[in-house]
Write a protein that holds these residues in place. Structure first.
Motif, PDB file in Angstrom:
ATOM      1  N   GLY A 270      41.148  28.343  30.096  1.00 48.27           N
ATOM      2  CA  GLY A 270      40.186  27.295  30.405  1.00 48.27           C
ATOM      3  C   GLY A 270      40.224  26.779  31.840  1.00 48.27           C
ATOM      4  O   GLY A 270      39.482  25.854  32.189  1.00 48.27           O
ATOM      5  N   SER A 271      41.080  27.395  32.725  1.00 52.25           N
ATOM      6  CA  SER A 271      41.105  26.888  34.109  1.00 52.25           C
ATOM      7  C   SER A 271      40.004  27.521  34.977  1.00 52.25           C
ATOM      8  O   SER A 271      39.857  27.187  36.143  1.00 52.25           O
ATOM      9  N   LEU A 272      39.206  28.459  34.415  1.00 51.61           N
ATOM     10  CA  LEU A 272      38.096  29.088  35.172  1.00 51.61           C
ATOM     11  C   LEU A 272      36.960  29.359  34.198  1.00 51.61           C
ATOM     12  O   LEU A 272      37.211  29.764  33.049  1.00 51.61           O
ATOM     13  N   SER A 273      35.732  29.086  34.650  1.00 52.37           N
ATOM     14  CA  SER A 273      34.616  29.351  33.727  1.00 52.37           C
ATOM     15  C   SER A 273      34.256  30.838  33.791  1.00 52.37           C
ATOM     16  O   SER A 273      34.532  31.512  34.787  1.00 52.37           O
ATOM     17  N   LEU A 274      33.596  31.334  32.730  1.00 56.11           N
ATOM     18  CA  LEU A 274      33.213  32.742  32.669  1.00 56.11           C
ATOM     19  C   LEU A 274      32.233  33.068  33.813  1.00 56.11           C
ATOM     20  O   LEU A 274      32.322  34.106  34.469  1.00 56.11           O
ATOM     21  N   GLY A 275      31.324  32.113  34.074  1.00 56.01           N
ATOM     22  CA  GLY A 275      30.341  32.290  35.153  1.00 56.01           C
ATOM     23  C   GLY A 275      31.033  32.448  36.492  1.00 56.01           C
ATOM     24  O   GLY A 275      30.641  33.285  37.312  1.00 56.01           O
ATOM     25  N   ASP A 276      32.079  31.651  36.747  1.00 56.46           N
ATOM     26  CA  ASP A 276      32.808  31.762  38.017  1.00 56.46           C
ATOM     27  C   ASP A 276      33.480  33.120  38.134  1.00 56.46           C
ATOM     28  O   ASP A 276      33.537  33.702  39.226  1.00 56.46           O
ATOM     29  N   LEU A 277      33.999  33.639  36.997  1.00 57.72           N
ATOM     30  CA  LEU A 277      34.646  34.956  37.029  1.00 57.72           C
ATOM     31  C   LEU A 277      33.617  36.043  37.391  1.00 57.72           C
ATOM     32  O   LEU A 277      33.877  36.919  38.214  1.00 57.72           O
ATOM     33  N   VAL A 278      32.406  35.912  36.781  1.00 58.64           N
ATOM     34  CA  VAL A 278      31.339  36.888  37.076  1.00 58.64           C
ATOM     35  C   VAL A 278      30.983  36.820  38.573  1.00 58.64           C
ATOM     36  O   VAL A 278      30.911  37.839  39.265  1.00 58.64           O
ATOM     37  N   ALA A 279      30.801  35.565  39.067  1.00 54.39           N
ATOM     38  CA  ALA A 279      30.457  35.400  40.495  1.00 54.39           C
ATOM     39  C   ALA A 279      31.585  35.947  41.362  1.00 54.39           C
ATOM     40  O   ALA A 279      31.347  36.653  42.362  1.00 54.39           O
ATOM     41  N   PHE A 280      32.836  35.663  40.959  1.00 49.03           N
ATOM     42  CA  PHE A 280      33.998  36.106  41.731  1.00 49.03           C
ATOM     43  C   PHE A 280      34.022  37.629  41.883  1.00 49.03           C
ATOM     44  O   PHE A 280      34.215  38.167  42.975  1.00 49.03           O
ATOM     45  N   ILE A 281      33.795  38.304  40.728  1.00 47.31           N
ATOM     46  CA  ILE A 281      33.837  39.777  40.768  1.00 47.31           C
ATOM     47  C   ILE A 281      32.710  40.327  41.650  1.00 47.31           C
ATOM     48  O   ILE A 281      32.891  41.297  42.391  1.00 47.31           O
ATOM     49  N   THR A 282      31.554  39.676  41.612  1.00 48.66           N
ATOM     50  CA  THR A 282      30.451  40.135  42.480  1.00 48.66           C
ATOM     51  C   THR A 282      30.832  39.949  43.954  1.00 48.66           C
ATOM     52  O   THR A 282      30.606  40.829  44.788  1.00 48.66           O
ATOM     53  N   TYR A 283      31.441  38.777  44.299  1.00 46.12           N
ATOM     54  CA  TYR A 283      31.858  38.555  45.687  1.00 46.12           C
ATOM     55  C   TYR A 283      32.908  39.588  46.116  1.00 46.12           C
ATOM     56  O   TYR A 283      32.893  40.075  47.232  1.00 46.12           O
ATOM     57  N   LEU A 284      33.802  39.900  45.180  1.00 52.34           N
ATOM     58  CA  LEU A 284      34.848  40.877  45.481  1.00 52.34           C
ATOM     59  C   LEU A 284      34.205  42.228  45.849  1.00 52.34           C
ATOM     60  O   LEU A 284      34.604  42.885  46.810  1.00 52.34           O
ATOM     61  N   GLY A 285      33.184  42.586  45.072  1.00 49.87           N
ATOM     62  CA  GLY A 285      32.451  43.831  45.351  1.00 49.87           C
ATOM     63  C   GLY A 285      31.850  43.797  46.751  1.00 49.87           C
ATOM     64  O   GLY A 285      31.829  44.802  47.468  1.00 49.87           O
ATOM     65  N   MET A 286      31.375  42.580  47.126  1.00 48.04           N
ATOM     66  CA  MET A 286      30.758  42.472  48.464  1.00 48.04           C
ATOM     67  C   MET A 286      31.788  42.607  49.588  1.00 48.04           C
ATOM     68  O   MET A 286      31.452  42.946  50.723  1.00 48.04           O
ATOM     69  N   LEU A 287      33.066  42.294  49.269  1.00 46.58           N
ATOM     70  CA  LEU A 287      34.112  42.333  50.303  1.00 46.58           C
ATOM     71  C   LEU A 287      34.589  43.750  50.633  1.00 46.58           C
ATOM     72  O   LEU A 287      35.155  43.992  51.694  1.00 46.58           O
ATOM     73  N   ILE A 288      34.380  44.672  49.644  1.00 48.97           N
ATOM     74  CA  ILE A 288      34.870  46.043  49.848  1.00 48.97           C
ATOM     75  C   ILE A 288      34.242  46.643  51.112  1.00 48.97           C
ATOM     76  O   ILE A 288      34.912  47.260  51.920  1.00 48.97           O
ATOM     77  N   TRP A 289      32.950  46.424  51.267  1.00 46.75           N
ATOM     78  CA  TRP A 289      32.208  47.012  52.381  1.00 46.75           C
ATOM     79  C   TRP A 289      32.767  46.590  53.750  1.00 46.75           C
ATOM     80  O   TRP A 289      33.110  47.440  54.571  1.00 46.75           O
ATOM     81  N   PRO A 290      32.953  45.238  54.010  1.00 46.08           N
ATOM     82  CA  PRO A 290      33.512  44.895  55.331  1.00 46.08           C
ATOM     83  C   PRO A 290      34.897  45.494  55.566  1.00 46.08           C
ATOM     84  O   PRO A 290      35.232  45.890  56.680  1.00 46.08           O
ATOM     85  N   MET A 291      35.702  45.606  54.489  1.00 46.58           N
ATOM     86  CA  MET A 291      37.046  46.178  54.671  1.00 46.58           C
ATOM     87  C   MET A 291      36.950  47.642  55.127  1.00 46.58           C
ATOM     88  O   MET A 291      37.707  48.108  55.959  1.00 46.58           O
ATOM     89  N   MET A 292      35.974  48.366  54.516  1.00 40.25           N
ATOM     90  CA  MET A 292      35.767  49.749  54.933  1.00 40.25           C
ATOM     91  C   MET A 292      35.183  49.792  56.340  1.00 40.25           C
ATOM     92  O   MET A 292      35.515  50.659  57.148  1.00 40.25           O
ATOM     93  N   ALA A 293      34.303  48.826  56.623  1.00 39.74           N
ATOM     94  CA  ALA A 293      33.603  48.834  57.911  1.00 39.74           C
ATOM     95  C   ALA A 293      34.559  48.611  59.083  1.00 39.74           C
ATOM     96  O   ALA A 293      34.323  49.132  60.173  1.00 39.74           O
TER      97      ALA A 293
END
Ligand SMILES: Nc1ncnc2c1ncn2[C@@H]1O[C@H](COP(=O)(O)OP(=O)(O)OP(=O)(O)O)[C@@H](O)[C@H]1O
Length: 583
Positions: A270-293
């Motif tokens: 209960g310390s994180l909402s399901l929606g925040d986890l979904v948003a978090f995983i999407t942001y994580l996906g967005m971070l992969i690209w700059p790391m490769m770049a």
């Protein structure tokens, strides 16, 4: 900034485009941060049952609206940044070409054509990549990574962010490490490629020599070796890519796994909402690209810097011939030439090619230069055309020191037919009218007749529109020489220099051309350089050169009386001619 000194003018002109492009790019990056948040809150609202179908539709429209804005701004930055980089490529290539055109023949003696081609293509392309995709990726990498991390850290969960980001520095390190290897290999691939194209080009232009020496097999085996090197280098490159991309996938999967595992635990307790986890995983996906770049940006920038340095080196090489500020051009030009005690050494040479040359030619006169091969005959022409500067003495043209004359104006007055008749791979008409493509066909025919080539041309099916092939390969040696003579004559030159350009023409045609020239050049000045005495015996003065020194001089009959090297040469040539006739 010093590094960019030769690009300064372009960058100042296009700074507005770059600023607008980068601003649009930042807007796109920021807009892209919104949808994950929306998806997260939809997820939470669905879970809590606080949203109905119309609410979801509304969010859907917001996401579509953002996607439309992203598309518009993307178009905008692409046009501004990529468009400017393309213009930079074109601008720089033109600048380089103009600079190369101004360089002295000496520069080209020591620079390989292949290297200059590589500068004009690969280096300029690398610079474009730095100022196009390089600018985009740098901005993206900085803006996306900072904003995404800040959002993940401050609006979702700092602890989860640290956990999930732990593997990403390894990815950046891996890409940077392999990137260096890729760059090194890429350079080797390029070198192998230029070796391959050099080999192909040389073998094709030297195909007649290869065939006559029956060296096809060895040429093929050389080609196969070069080709194999190229394939091997490419295979190594493919192997690195083959390792790098699965590794990137693996490391990012670990990040996702950590996020799912830790985030899942947090959602359950209960310390994180399901929606925040979904948003978090999407942001994580967005971070992969700059790391490769990051790796790509570092490598691309390194290549760009190396290329800028190479281009700077060429652009910094000043053309050896720059007119004096006070350079003049006489109002009434007279084609009078004098050499006063002129000596000359080629820049990289220790020996004098010409020593204490003293002669003058008046308007309407013909000066001939003969001598053994390497005696300095062509060097006289090179000095008059100011391809090189003499070391001592004075050369006057139109009673003015040529160093005080505007050199391009001087060259305009000279019709020069070089020893090797170089033709361009266009039509005969275009080759003859090279100095002024606007000249009408009648004028082209007129000079072709003087050069005794008109009859040959009219026999070709396409006549004056015949395409002569690379360097004029479809013409005979003598035809090429006569086209080159016509090309020099069409300028209506005040000074005509024929540098052994009748060597491939038979004596009868030679006589015909010289007869025509005598008429055309009667009020102008001619210099005829030749090995064949038949071509120069009617000259007003003949200079016999030996090791850069005039050892005999006079008219044909005067020189025969002297019974020196000239007379000896003449006798031998008469004998050869007699033998030829008998055979
Ligand atoms: N670019 C150069 N750099 C250094 N030395 C050169 C260069 N061009 C010519 N030379 C040298 O200068 C001397 C004179 O050369 P030049 O071409 O003027 O002779 P030439 O009499 O015209 O010969 P040919 O009849 O064979 O054309 C030669 O010894 C030659 O090797």
């Amino acid at each position: 900034m010093y590094l960019l000194r030769h690009l300064k003018d372009f960058l100042i002109t296009y700074k507005r485009q770059y600023l607008l492009g980068v601003s649009a790019l930042i807007i796109v990056d920021l807009l892209q941060l919104i949808p994950p948040k929306i998806i997260g809150s939809i997820t939470d609202s669905i879970k809590s049952g606080s949203i109905d179908a119309s609410g979801i539709t509304l969010y859907g429209f917001i996401i579509i609206g953002i996607a439309c804005l992203v598309a518009i701004f993307r178009y905008f930055w692409r046009m501004n940044i990529i468009g400017s980089a393309r213009k930079l490529e074109c601008w720089l290539r033109n600048k380089l070409f103009i600079h190369l055109e101004d360089m002295t023949p000496e520069f080209f003696n020591y620079k390989k054509t292949g290297d200059l081609m590589a500068h004009a293509t690969n280096d300029i392309q690398a610079i474009r990549m730095s100022f196009g995709p390089g600018v985009i990726m740098t901005t993206d990498a900085i803006v996306i990574s900072i904003t995404t991390m800040v959002i993940m850290f401050s609006t979702i969960n700092p602890k989860l962010t640290i956990w999930a980001l732990l593997p990403l520095p390894f990815m950046a390190a891996l890409v940077t490490f392999l990137g260096k290897k890729i760059q090194k290999l890429y350079k080797q691939v390029q070198e192998a490629f230029s070796g391959l194209s050099d080999h192909t080009q040389e073998s094709i232009s030297g195909i007649r020599v290869i065939k006559s020496f029956v060296r096809e097999k060895s040429s093929l085996s050389n080609f196969e070796n070069t080709s194999e090197i190229y394939v091997n280098k490419n295979m190594k490159l493919a192997a690195i890519y083959g390792f790098m991309f699965p590794m990137i996938g693996f490391i990012s999967s670990i990040s996702f796994l950590i996020a799912l595992f830790q985030g899942g635990k947090m959602v359950i307790n209960g310390s994180l909402s399901l929606g925040d986890l979904v948003a978090f995983i999407t942001y994580l996906g967005m971070l992969i690209w700059p790391m490769m770049a990051i790796g790509w940006v570092i490598n691309s920038m390194q290549r760009g810097i190396a290329s800028i340095k190479r281009i700077n080196e060429i652009l910094d090489t000043a053309p050896a011939l720059i007119d004096k500020e006070a350079a003049i051009w006489p109002e009434a030009f007279t084609p009078r030439i004098s050499f006063e005690n002129v000596s000359f050494k080629y820049p990289q040479s220790e020996n004098f090619a010409l020593r204490n040359l003293d002669f003058h030619i008046n308007k309407g006169k013909i000066l001939a230069i003969v001598g053994k091969t390497g005696s300095g005959k062509s060097s006289v022409a090179s000095l008059l055309l100011r391809f090189y500067s003499h070391s001592d003495g004075i050369i006057n043209v139109s009673d003015t020191n040529i160093e005080d004359l505007k050199h391009k104006k001087l060259r305009e007055k000279i019709g020069y037919v070089p020893q090797e008749a170089f033709l361009f791979s266009c039509s005969i008409h275009e080759n003859i009218a090279f100095s002024n493509p606007e000249l009408p066909r009648e004028r082209v025919i007129e000079v072709a007749k003087i050069a005794a080539i008109d009859e040959d041309i009219t026999e070709f099916p396409a006549g004056y529109d015949t395409i002569v092939g690379e360097k004029g390969v479809t013409l005979s040696g003598g035809q090429k020489q006569r086209v080159a003579i016509a090309r020099a004559l069409i300028k209506n030159p005040e000074i005509l220099i024929l540098d052994d350009c009748l060597s491939a023409v038979d004596t009868k045609t030679e006589e015909k051309i010289l007869g025509h020239l005598k008429e055309v050049m009667k009020d102008r000045t001619s210099i005829i350089i030749s090995h064949r005495i038949s071509a120069i015996k009617d000259a007003d003065e003949i200079l016999y050169l030996e090791d850069g020194v005039i050892t005999e001089r006079g008219t044909h009959s005067e020189l025969l009386v002297q019974k020196g090297a000239y007379e000896d040469l003449y006798r031998k040539q008469l004998l050869e001619e007699k033998l030829d006739k008998e055979v």
